[in-house]
Design a protein around this motif. Structure first.
Motif, mmCIF file in Angstrom:
data_model
loop_
_atom_site.group_PDB
_atom_site.id
_atom_site.type_symbol
_atom_site.label_atom_id
_atom_site.label_comp_id
_atom_site.label_asym_id
_atom_site.label_seq_id
_atom_site.Cartn_x
_atom_site.Cartn_y
_atom_site.Cartn_z
ATOM 1 N N ILE A 552 0.843 -1.204 0.000
ATOM 2 C CA ILE A 552 0.000 0.000 0.000
ATOM 3 C C ILE A 552 0.875 1.249 0.000
ATOM 4 C CG2 ILE A 552 -1.567 1.352 1.457
ATOM 5 C CD1 ILE A 552 -2.956 -1.303 2.167
ATOM 6 N N ALA A 553 1.940 1.230 0.795
ATOM 7 C CA ALA A 553 2.843 2.387 0.830
ATOM 8 C C ALA A 553 3.515 2.599 -0.530
ATOM 9 C CB ALA A 553 3.898 2.176 1.917
ATOM 10 N N LEU A 554 3.979 1.505 -1.160
ATOM 11 C CA LEU A 554 4.665 1.634 -2.449
ATOM 12 C C LEU A 554 3.701 2.040 -3.556
ATOM 13 C CD1 LEU A 554 7.058 -1.449 -2.253
ATOM 14 C CD2 LEU A 554 7.679 0.967 -2.076
ATOM 15 N N SER A 555 2.488 1.492 -3.554
ATOM 16 C CA SER A 555 1.532 1.857 -4.602
ATOM 17 C C SER A 555 1.164 3.334 -4.508
ATOM 18 C CB SER A 555 0.278 0.978 -4.509
ATOM 19 O OG SER A 555 -0.433 1.206 -3.303
ATOM 20 N N ARG A 556 1.027 3.840 -3.287
ATOM 21 C CA ARG A 556 0.743 5.264 -3.123
ATOM 22 C C ARG A 556 1.875 6.108 -3.703
ATOM 23 N NH1 ARG A 556 -1.445 5.966 3.118
ATOM 24 N NH2 ARG A 556 -3.628 5.382 2.752
ATOM 25 N N ARG A 557 3.096 5.647 -3.469
ATOM 26 C CA ARG A 557 4.264 6.375 -3.967
ATOM 27 C C ARG A 557 4.303 6.363 -5.495
ATOM 28 N NH1 ARG A 557 10.169 5.178 -4.200
ATOM 29 N NH2 ARG A 557 11.240 7.143 -3.734
ATOM 30 N N ILE A 558 4.013 5.189 -6.090
ATOM 31 C CA ILE A 558 4.019 5.055 -7.543
ATOM 32 C C ILE A 558 2.918 5.897 -8.170
ATOM 33 C CG2 ILE A 558 3.568 3.420 -9.423
ATOM 34 C CD1 ILE A 558 4.912 1.270 -7.575
ATOM 35 N N LEU A 559 1.713 5.833 -7.594
ATOM 36 C CA LEU A 559 0.579 6.557 -8.168
ATOM 37 C C LEU A 559 0.689 8.060 -7.974
ATOM 38 C CD1 LEU A 559 -2.230 4.089 -7.074
ATOM 39 C CD2 LEU A 559 -1.485 4.546 -9.424
ATOM 40 N N ALA A 560 1.496 8.475 -7.000
ATOM 41 C CA ALA A 560 1.692 9.911 -6.791
ATOM 42 C C ALA A 560 2.473 10.537 -7.935
ATOM 43 C CB ALA A 560 2.408 10.162 -5.467
ATOM 44 N N GLY A 561 3.070 9.684 -8.782
ATOM 45 C CA GLY A 561 3.789 10.186 -9.945
ATOM 46 C C GLY A 561 5.274 10.286 -9.696
ATOM 47 N N GLY A 562 5.994 10.481 -10.771
ATOM 48 C CA GLY A 562 7.442 10.590 -10.669
ATOM 49 C C GLY A 562 8.111 9.301 -11.085
ATOM 50 N N GLN A 563 9.008 9.422 -12.040
ATOM 51 C CA GLN A 563 9.690 8.244 -12.565
ATOM 52 C C GLN A 563 10.586 7.599 -11.519
ATOM 53 O OE1 GLN A 563 9.048 6.929 -15.574
ATOM 54 N NE2 GLN A 563 10.372 5.205 -15.008
ATOM 55 N N SER A 564 11.061 8.395 -10.565
ATOM 56 C CA SER A 564 11.971 7.840 -9.568
ATOM 57 C C SER A 564 11.295 6.761 -8.736
ATOM 58 C CB SER A 564 12.518 8.946 -8.658
ATOM 59 O OG SER A 564 11.461 9.554 -7.932
ATOM 60 N N ALA A 565 10.014 6.939 -8.412
ATOM 61 C CA ALA A 565 9.294 5.933 -7.636
ATOM 62 C C ALA A 565 9.175 4.629 -8.410
ATOM 63 C CB ALA A 565 7.912 6.443 -7.255
ATOM 64 N N VAL A 566 8.873 4.722 -9.709
ATOM 65 C CA VAL A 566 8.789 3.522 -10.560
ATOM 66 C C VAL A 566 10.153 2.868 -10.682
ATOM 67 C CG1 VAL A 566 8.292 2.670 -12.887
ATOM 68 C CG2 VAL A 566 6.800 4.397 -11.836
ATOM 69 N N ASP A 567 11.192 3.673 -10.882
ATOM 70 C CA ASP A 567 12.548 3.128 -11.009
ATOM 71 C C ASP A 567 12.966 2.398 -9.736
ATOM 72 O OD1 ASP A 567 12.711 4.144 -13.562
ATOM 73 O OD2 ASP A 567 13.862 5.925 -12.975
ATOM 74 N N ASP A 568 12.672 3.002 -8.591
ATOM 75 C CA ASP A 568 13.000 2.358 -7.315
ATOM 76 C C ASP A 568 12.272 1.028 -7.185
ATOM 77 O OD1 ASP A 568 14.612 4.488 -6.616
ATOM 78 O OD2 ASP A 568 13.109 5.432 -5.308
ATOM 79 N N TYR A 569 11.019 1.012 -7.584
ATOM 80 C CA TYR A 569 10.217 -0.204 -7.471
ATOM 81 C C TYR A 569 10.735 -1.303 -8.400
ATOM 82 C CZ TYR A 569 6.125 -3.257 -7.371
ATOM 83 O OH TYR A 569 5.286 -4.341 -7.244
ATOM 84 N N LEU A 570 11.071 -0.945 -9.636
ATOM 85 C CA LEU A 570 11.586 -1.943 -10.575
ATOM 86 C C LEU A 570 12.947 -2.473 -10.133
ATOM 87 C CD1 LEU A 570 10.519 -0.417 -14.020
ATOM 88 C CD2 LEU A 570 9.426 -2.264 -12.726
ATOM 89 N N ARG A 571 13.752 -1.627 -9.498
ATOM 90 C CA ARG A 571 15.016 -2.113 -8.940
ATOM 91 C C ARG A 571 14.748 -3.124 -7.828
ATOM 92 N NH1 ARG A 571 17.041 3.127 -9.999
ATOM 93 N NH2 ARG A 571 16.284 3.887 -7.976
ATOM 94 N N PHE A 572 13.723 -2.844 -7.034
ATOM 95 C CA PHE A 572 13.336 -3.784 -5.986
ATOM 96 C C PHE A 572 12.923 -5.122 -6.601
ATOM 97 C CE2 PHE A 572 9.386 -5.472 -4.048
ATOM 98 C CZ PHE A 572 9.925 -6.040 -2.904
#
Length: 619
Positions: A552-572
């Motif tokens: 839930i925390a990560l999805s909120r971060r991703i949906l808030a926008g910003g490529q950095s959040a997506v990049d961090d998630y894909l690295r994870f």
């Protein structure tokens, strides 16, 4: 890391109750809706060839015993051969187990699975000297090996992880002895699975039209979702009363499983079985305790939801059998598999083109076994191993829940795909602690997608209720299960006995603690522990709760926008087990050593309850 064939031996995420079910014959299903195990082995003869190769490798590897400390090259050669053994052993077991899951009553598949289990046990026995012998190498000498040999650089973190285990690894002789008992020590779970899958039969009940309907593991949840309260209660009673008849057998089986965990922890000098389990992921026991404490703090939000549910259903005596029926009446919302697949693919577009491309390739490339068939294991899971693409088992019945199950299992599969693509074998098996993060994040993304596209108030209310139920079942209920496991293991560790009466009373009291403010919990609820297959994979269920909190925390971060959040998630997703799980999640943007992600998820639960009240027009 370095669990031989760990995806095979450990990582089978069963999201619903595992069991054999009744349905169509398998040959009645179009091939495009069936997974293609030929991508692993085209024939059983090829399986046999790899089994023979594994036997040769085990014989070769056994000769390395006593040589690991000779030189850095000796250690490197052993590491590489150990990885090769793991790759082949994983493929052998995954293929045999998934073939059995297609039809759990098929004799030839049962036989191949038994052979695979025996091979895994022999593999673990033959390689059992490996880690203990590495631990005999002086730390300074081991460090010099890594420094002087470039080939060992890749294994640096893995060797550091072995060093962390020094206090809990036995002598090579003792490890080998324990490994030879692997099949016996795993018996409680195997016996429960066969009892539950092949032998458990529930009675026929009367549906809302007065017609007989057979209760099965596969149909149970659907029956609990029926509008007719009598059907729900009859289904609930049919399942609980059937388990109750086997209460003494199941109590003895579960008690044996708990005793095994306690004895293992004592032998390996852990303070408790729970600490031993969490040690593997390097997760502090405080994370487990913080989870239970945070849920206890938020039980008033659950009580508020239960009162809302009673209000909407217009009942004065809300029952446990009433907890799964959708609160939106007369909503006939069927979503065929192909439509569900399109919704899921649109939902994950926020994760970028690489993610979507591979998701489309997998869902269109026979990764998925879609429909319920006779003898097929029910529920859903994502599985596979290094050297194979991921596989997904479903039992799709065109419900909204089934669509969310597809999103969930695709999350597992994409996590597996990126980890295996990016990491070498030794780091390709992400830990179970993070396993539920990617799956539940996908569910959150699907909920967001549907929330933006669905305008009908009834469907909106249904989706809000579905999200509430996801948090209740994945965070709150799984924490109750985790609390039950904590209590059962502590009982044995303190010299107590897990009789059927003690187990039933303990589980009943937990139901009262969680639901008793609104529900008059029936005595039969105490039998609920008997039907939870995950209790034989001890201290697993708490990871669902921490997983959804992180997701839930990560999805909120991703949906808030910003490529950095997506990049961090894909690295994870691509990191596998190349670092400790807590650190991988911290790098993705969430700190699970703090109770705050759990509290935030529970706060969202409370907010959703208020939102549902508003949509339904209830004060």
């Amino acid at each position: 890391m370095w669990n031989i064939g760990s995806d095979a031996w450990m990582r089978q995420s069963v999201e619903l109750l595992a069991s054999a079910v009744k349905g169509k014959a398998r040959d009645e299903i179009d091939d495009k809706y069936k997974w293609n195990l030929a991508d692993i082995y085209a024939t059983v003869d090829l399986w046999n060839e790899d089994a023979a190769k594994l036997e040769d490798l085990l014989e070769s590897f056994a000769k390395r015993e006593g040589t690991l400390a000779e030189s850095s090259s000796s250690l490197l050669d052993a590491l590489r051969e150990h990885d090769e053994i793991g790759v082949i052993a994983g493929k052998l077991y995954v293929y045999a187990k998934m073939l059995l899951d297609e039809d759990t009553a098929k004799g030839s598949s049962q036989d191949l699975h038994h052979r695979a289990v025996s091979l895994m046990v022999r593999t673990n026995a033959a390689t059992s000297f490996f880690i203990p012998e590495i631990l005999t190498i002086d730390e300074a000498r081991l460090q010099s090996f890594v420094d002087e040999n470039e080939g060992l650089t890749m294994y640096r973190f893995a060797l550091e992880e072995i060093t962390r285990q020094r206090a809990h690894v036995l002598s090579p002789e003792s490890e080998q002895l324990l490994a030879t008992f692997g099949e016996v020590l795993g018996a409680p779970g195997e016996i429960f699975e066969m009892f539950n899958d092949a032998d458990m039969e529930f009675p026929t009940i009367e549906d809302e039209h007065g017609q007989p309907v057979q209760v099965t593991h596969g149909s149970y949840l659907e029956l609990l979702e029926r509008r007719d309260r009598g059907v729900r209660q009859r289904a609930y009673d049919a399942v609980l009363h059937t388990y109750k008849r086997s209460r003494n057998t199941l109590a003895a089986l579960y008690a044996t499983n708990v005793k095994r965990n306690v004895v293992n922890a004592r032998i390996r000098k852990y303070p408790s079985a729970r600490a031993a389990s969490l040690f593997d992921d390097n997760v502090p026991v405080s994370v487990y305790d913080n989870l239970i404490a945070a849920v206890h703090e938020s039980l008033p939000a659950l009580t508020k939801y239960l009162r809302l549910r009673a209000n909407v259903l217009k009942v004065d005596d809300l029952r446990l059998s009433d907890l799964f029926v959708p609160l939106v009446p007369d909503l006939d919302w069927k979503i065929p598999y192909d439509e569900a697949k399109e919704h899921v693919l649109k939902a994950v577009q926020v994760l970028g083109s690489d993610y979507v491309r591979m998701a489309e390739q997998g869902l269109g490339g026979r990764w998925v076994d879609v429909y319920e068939t006779r003898g097929k294991r029910s529920g859903g899971y994502s599985w596979g191993t290094f050297g194979t693409h991921p596989y997904i088992l479903l039992n799709h019945n065109d419900t909204v829940n089934d669509m969310f199950t597809l999103a969930h299992e695709l999350g597992h599969s994409m996590h597996s795909y990126f980890s295996r693509k990016t990491q070498p074998y030794v780091y390709s098996h992400y830990t179970i602690f993070v396993a539920e993060v990617a799956s539940t994040c996908n569910e959150a993304l699907l909920y967001d997608h549907l929330g933006k596209t669905v305008t009908d108030d009834a469907k909106r209310a249904y989706l809000i209720n579905q999200q509430i139920e996801t948090i209740r079942s994945t965070l709150i209920s799984q924490t109750m299960f985790a609390e039950f496991e904590k209590l059962t293991h502590e009982c044995v560790e303190q010299g107590g006995s897990l009789t059927s009466d003690w187990l039933n009373e303990t589980y009943y009291n937990l139901n009262v603690k969680y639901y008793g403010e609104v529900i008059d919990v029936p005595e039969e609820a105490g039998c609920g522990w008997m039907r939870i297959p995950h209790f034989y994979n001890s201290f697993y269920v708490y990871k669902y709760a921490t997983g959804i909190s992180a997701a839930i925390a990560l999805s909120r971060r991703i949906l808030a926008g910003g490529q950095s959040a997506v990049d961090d998630y894909l690295r994870f997703l691509s990191a596998g087990s190349s670092n400790y799980s807590i650190e991988l999640l911290r790098g993705a943007g969430v700190d699970m050593t703090s109770p705050e992600p759990v509290r935030a998820a529970l706060q969202q639960f409370d907010t959703l309850v208020d939102e549902l009240s508003g949509v339904l027009g209830i004060e």
